[in-house]
Design a protein around this motif. Structure first.
Motif, mmCIF file in Angstrom:
data_model
loop_
_atom_site.group_PDB
_atom_site.id
_atom_site.type_symbol
_atom_site.label_atom_id
_atom_site.label_comp_id
_atom_site.label_asym_id
_atom_site.label_seq_id
_atom_site.Cartn_x
_atom_site.Cartn_y
_atom_site.Cartn_z
ATOM 1 N N GLY A 1 -31.411 -122.374 143.547
ATOM 2 C CA GLY A 1 -31.816 -123.562 142.814
ATOM 3 C C GLY A 1 -32.483 -123.225 141.498
ATOM 4 O O GLY A 1 -32.891 -122.092 141.234
ATOM 5 N N ALA A 2 -32.605 -124.224 140.636
ATOM 6 C CA ALA A 2 -33.172 -124.041 139.296
ATOM 7 C C ALA A 2 -34.616 -123.556 139.383
ATOM 8 O O ALA A 2 -35.419 -124.082 140.147
ATOM 9 C CB ALA A 2 -33.087 -125.355 138.531
ATOM 10 N N HIS A 3 -34.948 -122.567 138.556
ATOM 11 C CA HIS A 3 -36.275 -121.967 138.595
ATOM 12 C C HIS A 3 -36.471 -121.098 137.358
ATOM 13 O O HIS A 3 -35.525 -120.806 136.624
ATOM 14 C CB HIS A 3 -36.431 -121.102 139.849
ATOM 15 N N THR A 4 -37.700 -120.668 137.132
ATOM 16 C CA THR A 4 -37.974 -119.555 136.234
ATOM 17 C C THR A 4 -38.470 -118.394 137.083
ATOM 18 O O THR A 4 -38.869 -118.579 138.236
ATOM 19 C CB THR A 4 -39.032 -119.911 135.167
ATOM 20 N N ASP A 5 -38.420 -117.198 136.532
ATOM 21 C CA ASP A 5 -38.866 -116.018 137.279
ATOM 22 C C ASP A 5 -40.359 -115.794 137.042
ATOM 23 O O ASP A 5 -40.889 -116.070 135.966
ATOM 24 C CB ASP A 5 -38.060 -114.790 136.858
ATOM 25 N N TYR A 6 -41.019 -115.261 138.053
ATOM 26 C CA TYR A 6 -42.474 -115.218 138.061
ATOM 27 C C TYR A 6 -43.050 -114.013 137.323
ATOM 28 O O TYR A 6 -44.234 -114.011 136.972
ATOM 29 C CB TYR A 6 -42.991 -115.192 139.511
ATOM 30 N N GLU A 7 -42.239 -112.984 137.118
ATOM 31 C CA GLU A 7 -42.753 -111.720 136.606
ATOM 32 C C GLU A 7 -42.675 -111.682 135.075
ATOM 33 O O GLU A 7 -42.670 -112.717 134.425
ATOM 34 C CB GLU A 7 -41.983 -110.560 137.237
ATOM 35 N N CYS A 8 -42.611 -110.475 134.492
ATOM 36 C CA CYS A 8 -42.543 -110.340 133.030
ATOM 37 C C CYS A 8 -41.138 -110.650 132.524
ATOM 38 O O CYS A 8 -40.963 -111.435 131.586
ATOM 39 C CB CYS A 8 -42.947 -108.932 132.612
ATOM 40 N N PHE A 9 -40.146 -110.010 133.126
ATOM 41 C CA PHE A 9 -38.751 -110.283 132.793
ATOM 42 C C PHE A 9 -37.887 -109.743 133.928
ATOM 43 O O PHE A 9 -38.374 -109.049 134.830
ATOM 44 C CB PHE A 9 -38.349 -109.660 131.448
ATOM 45 N N THR A 10 -36.608 -110.083 133.869
ATOM 46 C CA THR A 10 -35.668 -109.710 134.923
ATOM 47 C C THR A 10 -34.479 -108.993 134.321
ATOM 48 O O THR A 10 -33.992 -109.370 133.254
ATOM 49 C CB THR A 10 -35.185 -110.963 135.674
#
Length: 357
Positions: free
Chosen positions: A208-217
């Motif tokens: 599902g739609a989201h942003t990632d929690y860390e610095c980058f992916t």
């Protein structure tokens, strides 16, 4: 710098740029700065780009994919021997339906989660720091070595990218890397099964739609399926390019940059063919207090975000996303960190949620 509404910047993009980072890895300072300028434009205007010239050998990628196919071809009982709910530090097998940013719409995929390897006697592990510890490697001959080799190579590229992002923000190249010593940087091995009904099911979702929690992916996909939301709320396809890794900005870099970099919402939709995906979520150390950097606050005139502890944010989002952790929370076996935010409250996805209220 003139104030620019991030949503106005994002509304314009219709495609994802491709950036060759070879000069960042092997060039002189001038060459690295040229690449950093490209990274900065992508991070500010889109939050996503495809990365080539990364030097992660084809054999490493193929080794990872081969071992992952072996892993998920096992019977369900064998995979559940490494069920993620059996381990305190959140690693192991994730069965279909276990995970969902929205509990009403479980993600239809299976996964195996690994992360930065720490021995059981590491002080952070002995102290019970969430998300840190050893990996529960599957009992498959020949699995660990190629998967660990891919992790190590991609993690080193991530360190170089962190330096490039620092340069793009006008910082010293190594300024942010002091916060990356033993981070909870997770590598996910994800399997999307063949779905013959995907083309007829408008709302079929892999993730599902989201942003990632860390610095980058840093994402290695094996087929199309990833979509990115532009500032107008329209979903844009990320074309599959065999030699490329897809990179996107996460919550922590958005906060550090005081919103100059944007964590862009994304999803996996309408996955008909069998597909594998390998995101490495590049994190900073658990106890890092992330807040807008003074240089960026001075540039923008104010701080746009409150400080938070990176690991607590990651742990809180994870608790709210995984069924077994929500059940532990309900039983009182674990508690949410005091600074816990609602899933999807940061980044571009959070902005759109606020606008819809």
């Amino acid at each position: 710098m003139n104030e620019v509404n991030p949503d106005q910047r994002l509304a314009d993009f219709q495609e994802i740029p491709v950036i060759d980072i070879y000069p960042l890895l092997h060039g002189d300072e001038q060459a690295r700065r040229r690449v950093a300028d490209e990274l900065g434009r992508a991070a500010r205007d889109i939050g996503f780009f495809q990365m080539v010239g990364h030097g992660i050998d084809h054999s490493l990628r193929e080794g990872l994919i081969t071992q992952t196919k072996r892993l998920f071809a096992q019977p369900e009982a064998a995979k559940m021997e490494r069920y993620i709910g059996r381990y305190f530090h959140h690693r192991g097998y994730v069965p279909p339906g276990e995970e969902s940013p929205d509990p009403k719409n479980p993600d239809m995929k299976e996964a195996f989660d690994l992360a930065f390897e720490l021995p059981s006697d590491d002080p952070e592990v002995l102290a019970g720091t969430p998300l840190l510890g050893p990996n529960p490697w599957p009992d498959l001959d020949g699995f660990r070595e190629p998967v660990a080799a891919y992790y190590d190579a991609t993690y080193q590229v991530g360190r170089a990218l962190m330096g490039g992002f620092a340069l793009a923000l006008g910082l010293e190249e190594q300024q942010l890397l002091c916060y990356v010593t033993k981070p909870p940087s997770q590598l996910r091995l994800i399997h999307y099964p063949y779905n013959p009904d995907a083309k007829n099911a408008k709302d079929t979702q892999g993730i599902g739609a989201h942003t990632d929690y860390e610095c980058f992916t840093l994402l290695l996909p094996t087929a199309p399926g990833l979509e990115v939301m532009n500032g107008a709320g329209k979903w844009i396809d990320v074309p599959y390019q065999e030699d490329a890794l897809v990179v996107n900005i996460g919550d922590m870099l958005e906060i550090w940059s005081n919103g100059e970099f944007v964590a862009t919402s994304h999803r996996v939709r309408k996955v008909k063919e069998e597909r594998y995906s390998f995101p490495l979520f590049f994190a900073c150390d658990y106890h890092t207090v992330v807040e807008p950097l003074p240089e960026l606050v001075a540039r923008h005139g104010k701080a746009r975000y409150e400080a938070l502890k990176a690991g607590d944010h990651l742990y809180a989002q994870t608790i709210q996303t995984f069924r077994y952790l929500r059940e532990r929370l309900a039983r009182g076996e674990i508690t949410l960190p005091e600074s816990a935010r609602e899933v999807g409250s940061l980044g571009q996805h959070g902005k759109h949620k606020e606008d819809s209220l």
